[in-house]
Design an enzyme around this catalytic site. Structure first.
Site, PDB file in Angstrom:
ATOM      1  CE  LYS A  15      31.776  39.042  30.845  1.00 43.60           C
ATOM      2  NZ  LYS A  15      32.464  38.001  30.039  1.00 43.60           N
ATOM      3  NE  ARG A  89      35.011  35.721  35.671  1.00 45.30           N
ATOM      4  CZ  ARG A  89      35.198  36.819  34.945  1.00 45.30           C
ATOM      5  NH1 ARG A  89      34.759  37.969  35.363  1.00 45.30           N
ATOM      6  NH2 ARG A  89      35.814  36.763  33.789  1.00 45.30           N
ATOM      7  NE  ARG A 128      39.704  40.986  25.092  1.00 39.07           N
ATOM      8  CZ  ARG A 128      38.860  40.472  25.991  1.00 39.07           C
ATOM      9  NH1 ARG A 128      37.566  40.582  25.838  1.00 39.07           N
ATOM     10  NH2 ARG A 128      39.341  39.831  27.028  1.00 39.07           N
ATOM     11  NE  ARG A 162      42.092  40.901  29.835  1.00 35.63           N
ATOM     12  CZ  ARG A 162      40.866  40.493  30.110  1.00 35.63           C
ATOM     13  NH1 ARG A 162      39.850  41.274  29.868  1.00 35.63           N
ATOM     14  NH2 ARG A 162      40.668  39.315  30.625  1.00 35.63           N
TER      15      ARG A 162
HETATM   16  P1  ADP Z   1      36.950  38.130  30.745  1.00 36.35           P
HETATM   17  O1  ADP Z   1      35.466  38.217  31.007  1.00 36.35           O
HETATM   18  O2  ADP Z   1      37.308  38.511  29.356  1.00 36.35           O
HETATM   19  O3  ADP Z   1      37.556  36.833  31.162  1.00 36.35           O
HETATM   20  P2  ADP Z   1      37.528  39.996  32.964  1.00 36.35           P
HETATM   21  O4  ADP Z   1      38.238  41.257  32.750  1.00 36.35           O
HETATM   22  O5  ADP Z   1      36.105  40.044  33.380  1.00 36.35           O
HETATM   23  O6  ADP Z   1      37.707  39.200  31.601  1.00 36.35           O
HETATM   24  O7  ADP Z   1      38.313  39.109  34.043  1.00 36.35           O
HETATM   25  C1  ADP Z   1      39.701  38.867  33.966  1.00 36.35           C
HETATM   26  C2  ADP Z   1      40.172  38.024  35.150  1.00 36.35           C
HETATM   27  O8  ADP Z   1      39.931  38.720  36.393  1.00 36.35           O
HETATM   28  C3  ADP Z   1      39.466  36.685  35.345  1.00 36.35           C
HETATM   29  O9  ADP Z   1      40.010  35.678  34.521  1.00 36.35           O
HETATM   30  C4  ADP Z   1      39.677  36.444  36.837  1.00 36.35           C
HETATM   31  O10 ADP Z   1      40.982  36.008  37.110  1.00 36.35           O
HETATM   32  C5  ADP Z   1      39.530  37.828  37.423  1.00 36.35           C
HETATM   33  N1  ADP Z   1      38.120  38.132  37.806  1.00 36.35           N
HETATM   34  C6  ADP Z   1      37.333  39.116  37.267  1.00 36.35           C
HETATM   35  N2  ADP Z   1      36.112  39.139  37.828  1.00 36.35           N
HETATM   36  C7  ADP Z   1      36.117  38.138  38.760  1.00 36.35           C
HETATM   37  C8  ADP Z   1      35.143  37.647  39.664  1.00 36.35           C
HETATM   38  N3  ADP Z   1      33.915  38.177  39.733  1.00 36.35           N
HETATM   39  N4  ADP Z   1      35.482  36.611  40.469  1.00 36.35           N
HETATM   40  C9  ADP Z   1      36.714  36.055  40.412  1.00 36.35           C
HETATM   41  N5  ADP Z   1      37.675  36.468  39.577  1.00 36.35           N
HETATM   42  C10 ADP Z   1      37.393  37.508  38.750  1.00 36.35           C
END
Ligand code: ADP
Ligand code: ZN
Length: 219
Positions: A15, A89, A128, A162
């Protein structure tokens, strides 16, 4: 015309990579709640401290926090349209997004479902790393920097991994995805907004498939 889209898919589906390309190619604005939350935690704020623990375990942060972050950005507007990356999400977040866009007199144009194979995700994610300065994404095996330790795009040496890109946190992130986020596929399908794309294909063809949706070349 400016379009607003969601990139929907499990962690590691690509994404962020595709969002960056859409920013470069079309002047759209990427709204990544993951990036916003990582920024909040590095600022050392009270909210940042609370979310850091949750994120490192791979769990979802509360709806209130992420909806608040997104609301501010939507309020600011974007001429090129928004790419929602990692948001919504949950169904609650999806409803909130619809309401926020409606209050600005705009709507969602497409939800790109980035389909992948779970076995591939673990491989993609555990190798990554990203540039802390410009956000470019690399991978130990499939896309290393040309010069070790130096970002190809901006020359920075600030390459980071990360804390939640470990196998254990990834298992939790996948469970969270299937329990709470994957119902959004049905939700947007029912609204007629869903466009599945094969995210296992190489980066350029995924980008072309997304472009075709944006340009209305698919039904
Ligand atoms: P990935 O899609 O690779 O898991 P992200 O950078 O989108 O990584 O998200 C990393 C973390 O940030 C998630 O595992 C969660 O803890 C938090 N997070 C991100 N976006 C949301 C969201 N929309 N709702 C709840 N938690 C979120
Ligand atoms: Zn860089």
């Amino acid at each position: 015309m400016a379009k607003n889209i969601i990139l929907l898919g499990p962690p590691g589906a690509g994404k962020g990579t595709q969002a960056k390309r859409l920013e470069d190619d079309r002047g759209m604005v990427q709204l990544s709640t993951g990036d916003m939350l990582r920024e909040a935690r590095s600022s050392g704020s009270e909210m940042g401290r609370r979310v850091a623990e949750i994120m490192d375990k791979g769990q979802l942060v509360t709806d209130e926090i992420v909806i608040g972050l997104i609301a501010e950005k939507i309020e600011a507007g974007s001429e090129g349209g928004f790419i929602f990356d990692g948001f919504p999400r949950t169904l609650k977040q999806a409803d909130a997004l619809g309401a926020l866009l409606a209050s600005k007199g705009t709507t969602l144009d497409a939800v790109i479902e980035m389909r992948v194979d779970d076995a591939v995700l673990v491989k993609r994610i555990t190798g990554r790393y990203t540039c802390g300065q410009c956000g470019a994404v690399y991978h130990d095996e499939t896309r290393p920097t040309k010069v070790a330790g130096t970002c190809d795009a901006c020359g920075s040496h600030d390459l980071r991994r990360r804390a939640d890109d470990t196998e254990e946190a990834l298992t939790t992130r996948l469970m969270e995805y299937y329990k709470k986020t994957s119902p959004l596929i049905g939700y947007y399908y029912a609204k007629g907004d869903l466009y599945p794309v094969d995210a296992l294909a190489e980066m350029d063809s995924v980008a072309r498939a997304i472009a075709a949706v944006l340009d209305g070349e698919t039904a």
